[in-house]
Design a protein around this motif. Structure first.
Motif, PDB file in Angstrom:
ATOM      1  N   ALA A  36       0.849  -1.196   0.000  1.00 24.13           N
ATOM      2  CA  ALA A  36       0.000   0.000   0.000  1.00 24.13           C
ATOM      3  C   ALA A  36       0.882   1.244   0.000  1.00 24.13           C
ATOM      4  N   ALA A  37       0.391   2.303  -0.611  1.00 22.51           N
ATOM      5  CA  ALA A  37       1.140   3.558  -0.636  1.00 22.51           C
ATOM      6  C   ALA A  37       0.225   4.714  -0.253  1.00 22.51           C
ATOM      7  N   ILE A  38       0.798   5.690   0.438  1.00 24.36           N
ATOM      8  CA  ILE A  38       0.041   6.859   0.884  1.00 24.36           C
ATOM      9  C   ILE A  38       0.777   8.107   0.418  1.00 24.36           C
ATOM     10  N   TYR A  39       0.072   8.944  -0.334  1.00 27.84           N
ATOM     11  CA  TYR A  39       0.684  10.159  -0.875  1.00 27.84           C
ATOM     12  C   TYR A  39      -0.115  11.396  -0.454  1.00 27.84           C
ATOM     13  N   THR A  40       0.582  12.461  -0.117  1.00 30.42           N
ATOM     14  CA  THR A  40      -0.100  13.690   0.303  1.00 30.42           C
ATOM     15  C   THR A  40      -0.447  14.596  -0.879  1.00 30.42           C
ATOM     16  N   VAL A  41      -0.008  14.187  -2.073  1.00 26.55           N
ATOM     17  CA  VAL A  41      -0.245  14.975  -3.288  1.00 26.55           C
ATOM     18  C   VAL A  41      -0.827  14.064  -4.364  1.00 26.55           C
ATOM     19  N   PRO A  42      -1.228  14.612  -5.531  1.00 24.82           N
ATOM     20  CA  PRO A  42      -1.801  13.771  -6.591  1.00 24.82           C
ATOM     21  C   PRO A  42      -0.767  12.809  -7.188  1.00 24.82           C
ATOM     22  N   PHE A  43      -1.240  11.731  -7.771  1.00 25.37           N
ATOM     23  CA  PHE A  43      -0.363  10.752  -8.415  1.00 25.37           C
ATOM     24  C   PHE A  43       0.526  11.399  -9.474  1.00 25.37           C
ATOM     25  N   GLU A  44       0.020  12.453 -10.146  1.00 22.91           N
ATOM     26  CA  GLU A  44       0.791  13.042 -11.248  1.00 22.91           C
ATOM     27  C   GLU A  44       1.891  13.994 -10.784  1.00 22.91           C
ATOM     28  N   GLN A  45       1.911  14.349  -9.491  1.00 24.70           N
ATOM     29  CA  GLN A  45       2.986  15.206  -9.004  1.00 24.70           C
ATOM     30  C   GLN A  45       4.325  14.497  -9.254  1.00 24.70           C
ATOM     31  N   GLN A  46       5.365  15.291  -9.649  1.00 25.75           N
ATOM     32  CA  GLN A  46       6.608  14.681 -10.124  1.00 25.75           C
ATOM     33  C   GLN A  46       7.132  13.569  -9.223  1.00 25.75           C
ATOM     34  N   THR A  57      -3.385  -2.476   9.449  1.00 28.51           N
ATOM     35  CA  THR A  57      -4.329  -3.443  10.011  1.00 28.51           C
ATOM     36  C   THR A  57      -5.009  -4.250   8.913  1.00 28.51           C
ATOM     37  N   GLY A  58      -4.981  -3.738   7.693  1.00 29.65           N
ATOM     38  CA  GLY A  58      -5.587  -4.435   6.549  1.00 29.65           C
ATOM     39  C   GLY A  58      -4.720  -5.542   5.988  1.00 29.65           C
ATOM     40  N   GLY A  59      -3.591  -5.778   6.621  1.00 27.42           N
ATOM     41  CA  GLY A  59      -2.743  -6.893   6.201  1.00 27.42           C
ATOM     42  C   GLY A  59      -1.704  -6.574   5.145  1.00 27.42           C
ATOM     43  N   ASN A  60      -1.484  -5.294   4.848  1.00 24.58           N
ATOM     44  CA  ASN A  60      -0.449  -4.945   3.879  1.00 24.58           C
ATOM     45  C   ASN A  60       0.922  -5.192   4.491  1.00 24.58           C
ATOM     46  N   ALA A  98       4.260   8.920  11.571  1.00 21.22           N
ATOM     47  CA  ALA A  98       4.629   7.759  10.751  1.00 21.22           C
ATOM     48  C   ALA A  98       5.511   6.786  11.522  1.00 21.22           C
ATOM     49  N   ARG A  99       6.468   7.329  12.263  1.00 24.08           N
ATOM     50  CA  ARG A  99       7.374   6.466  13.033  1.00 24.08           C
ATOM     51  C   ARG A  99       6.641   5.788  14.193  1.00 24.08           C
ATOM     52  N   LYS A 100       5.625   6.457  14.706  1.00 16.35           N
ATOM     53  CA  LYS A 100       4.824   5.875  15.789  1.00 16.35           C
ATOM     54  C   LYS A 100       4.048   4.663  15.269  1.00 16.35           C
ATOM     55  N   VAL A 101       3.479   4.807  14.071  1.00  9.16           N
ATOM     56  CA  VAL A 101       2.739   3.698  13.467  1.00  9.16           C
ATOM     57  C   VAL A 101       3.665   2.509  13.227  1.00  9.16           C
ATOM     58  N   ALA A 102       4.874   2.789  12.742  1.00 10.78           N
ATOM     59  CA  ALA A 102       5.843   1.712  12.479  1.00 10.78           C
ATOM     60  C   ALA A 102       6.168   0.947  13.761  1.00 10.78           C
ATOM     61  N   LYS A 103       6.276   1.668  14.861  1.00 13.35           N
ATOM     62  CA  LYS A 103       6.554   1.027  16.161  1.00 13.35           C
ATOM     63  C   LYS A 103       5.394   0.128  16.578  1.00 13.35           C
ATOM     64  N   ASP A 104       4.182   0.564  16.268  1.00 18.03           N
ATOM     65  CA  ASP A 104       2.999  -0.199  16.662  1.00 18.03           C
ATOM     66  C   ASP A 104       2.754  -1.431  15.790  1.00 18.03           C
ATOM     67  N   PHE A 105       3.414  -1.476  14.627  1.00 17.29           N
ATOM     68  CA  PHE A 105       3.259  -2.618  13.718  1.00 17.29           C
ATOM     69  C   PHE A 105       4.637  -3.163  13.331  1.00 17.29           C
ATOM     70  N   PRO A 106       5.347  -3.759  14.277  1.00 16.12           N
ATOM     71  CA  PRO A 106       6.721  -4.226  14.040  1.00 16.12           C
ATOM     72  C   PRO A 106       6.869  -5.292  12.967  1.00 16.12           C
TER      73      PRO A 106
END
Length: 333
Positions: free
Chosen positions: A35-45, A85-88, A102-110
């Motif tokens: 899964a990928a999460i982007y804060t901008v549109p897919f077409e942004q460079q 949590t979706g299994g990615n 982001a780093r907090k989430v990584a700690k919660d999902f080792p």
């Protein structure tokens, strides 16, 4: 009447035969959930290069890929958690404005692997970082810019003055000075990753002050150059097809080496916290100078020769482009 049990060797042979007969089934079983999460549109460079590399892996049948674009910073952590949590098994994105979350989430999902664009360091055991270390082709594109300017003034429009942008601008400036020691620069940051109208206005202001070559770190700059009939140098992606008489050259980023290495590591159960930045360098085919295309006959032959020689030196390890992450300043008087 029950069938007699088959010997183990017969069962193994049957399984092998099924795998050959139905490779699609075997591949489907082996697909990695990404899964990928982007804060901008897919077409942004910047994001477009990550998205392209992941779509290529999806097309090869290696991964099952989901992605979210235009995710607000305030929603980033929530979306990360939903994907985890979706299994990615691998989550990709950019953490520049959401490092702590982001780093907090990584700690919660080792047990989940994370590969995010970041100015920070890797975080054990599962948070790897990357960015576009494309300062080498940026230097080469600067050499071309220095050889193409007639006014000796180059305008540079960037998003934010963060290390990932600063190092490319410094490399570009150093390259321009190699071919034109007297060149001057005007540097502006628009404080946005995707605001073409704002970038365009900043570019117009530079052209009004005499700039005849623009460094288009953001979308919108090449539009200004096209309207005012000056030249532009692209960054991250090649937009010459859209601006055939404007964009001379571009420093390209290829995210495939980084993405492919991460996918391989996760599949092998060997993913760990490390810096994937070096995969973006030319020796790993993570970056390159775009072909001159429509400007092949317009760039002076001596400049082309110098660029080719410098490119060869970079690939041979004879020349190293300096990495300068400090904020670049204007040099125009």
């Amino acid at each position: 009447m029950p069938f007699p049990a088959l010997p183990r060797r017969h069962l193994m042979a049957l399984a092998a035969a099924l795998a050959v007969a139905a490779p699609g089934f075997a591949q489907a079983q082996a697909k990695l959930k990404v899964a990928a999460i982007y804060t901008v549109p897919f077409e942004q460079q910047w994001v477009s290069r990550i998205h392209k590399a992941l779509k290529a892996a999806e097309a090869r049948g290696e991964i099952e890929y989901k992605a979210s674009e235009n995710v607000a910073n305030a929603d980033y952590e929530r979306v990360m958690r939903e994907y985890a949590t979706g299994g990615n098994q691998l989550i990709v994105g950019e953490a520049f404005a959401v490092e702590t979350a982001a780093r907090k989430v990584a700690k919660d999902f080792p047990k989940t692997s994370f590969l995010l664009g970041s100015s920070g360091k890797p975080q054990a055991p599962n948070f790897s970082v990357f960015d576009n270390y494309i300062q080498e082709p940026a230097y080469l594109s600067g050499m071309i810019a220095g050889g193409m300017t007639k006014s000796g003034k180059i305008g540079m429009v960037g998003g934010f003055p963060i290390p990932e942008v600063n190092r490319l601008m410094h490399a570009f400036m150093a390259g321009a000075k190699e071919t034109n020691p007297k060149v001057e620069f005007t540097v502006t940051f628009i404080n946005s990753w995707f605001d073409p109208p704002k970038a365009k206005e900043a570019a117009f202001a530079m052209i009004d002050k005499g700039a005849d070559v623009l460094y288009a770190e953001r979308f919108g700059v090449s539009d200004a150059a096209k309207e005012r009939k000056v030249l532009a140098i692209g960054n991250v992606i090649d937009t010459q097809a859209d601006y055939p008489d404007t964009v001379v050259a571009s420093a390209l980023w290829h995210m495939e080496p980084s993405i492919d290495a991460a996918i391989k590591a996760v599949k092998a159960g060997a993913f760990k916290a490390e810096d994937y930045g070096p995969y973006s360098m030319m020796k790993h085919k993570g970056s390159s100078l775009a072909p001159l295309g429509t400007f092949e006959k317009k760039v002076p032959a001596d400049i082309v020769a110098k660029v080719k020689a410098k490119e060869a030196d970079i690939l041979a390890g004879k020349f190293t482009v300096k990495v300068d992450d400090t904020q670049p300043k204007s040099t125009t008087k």
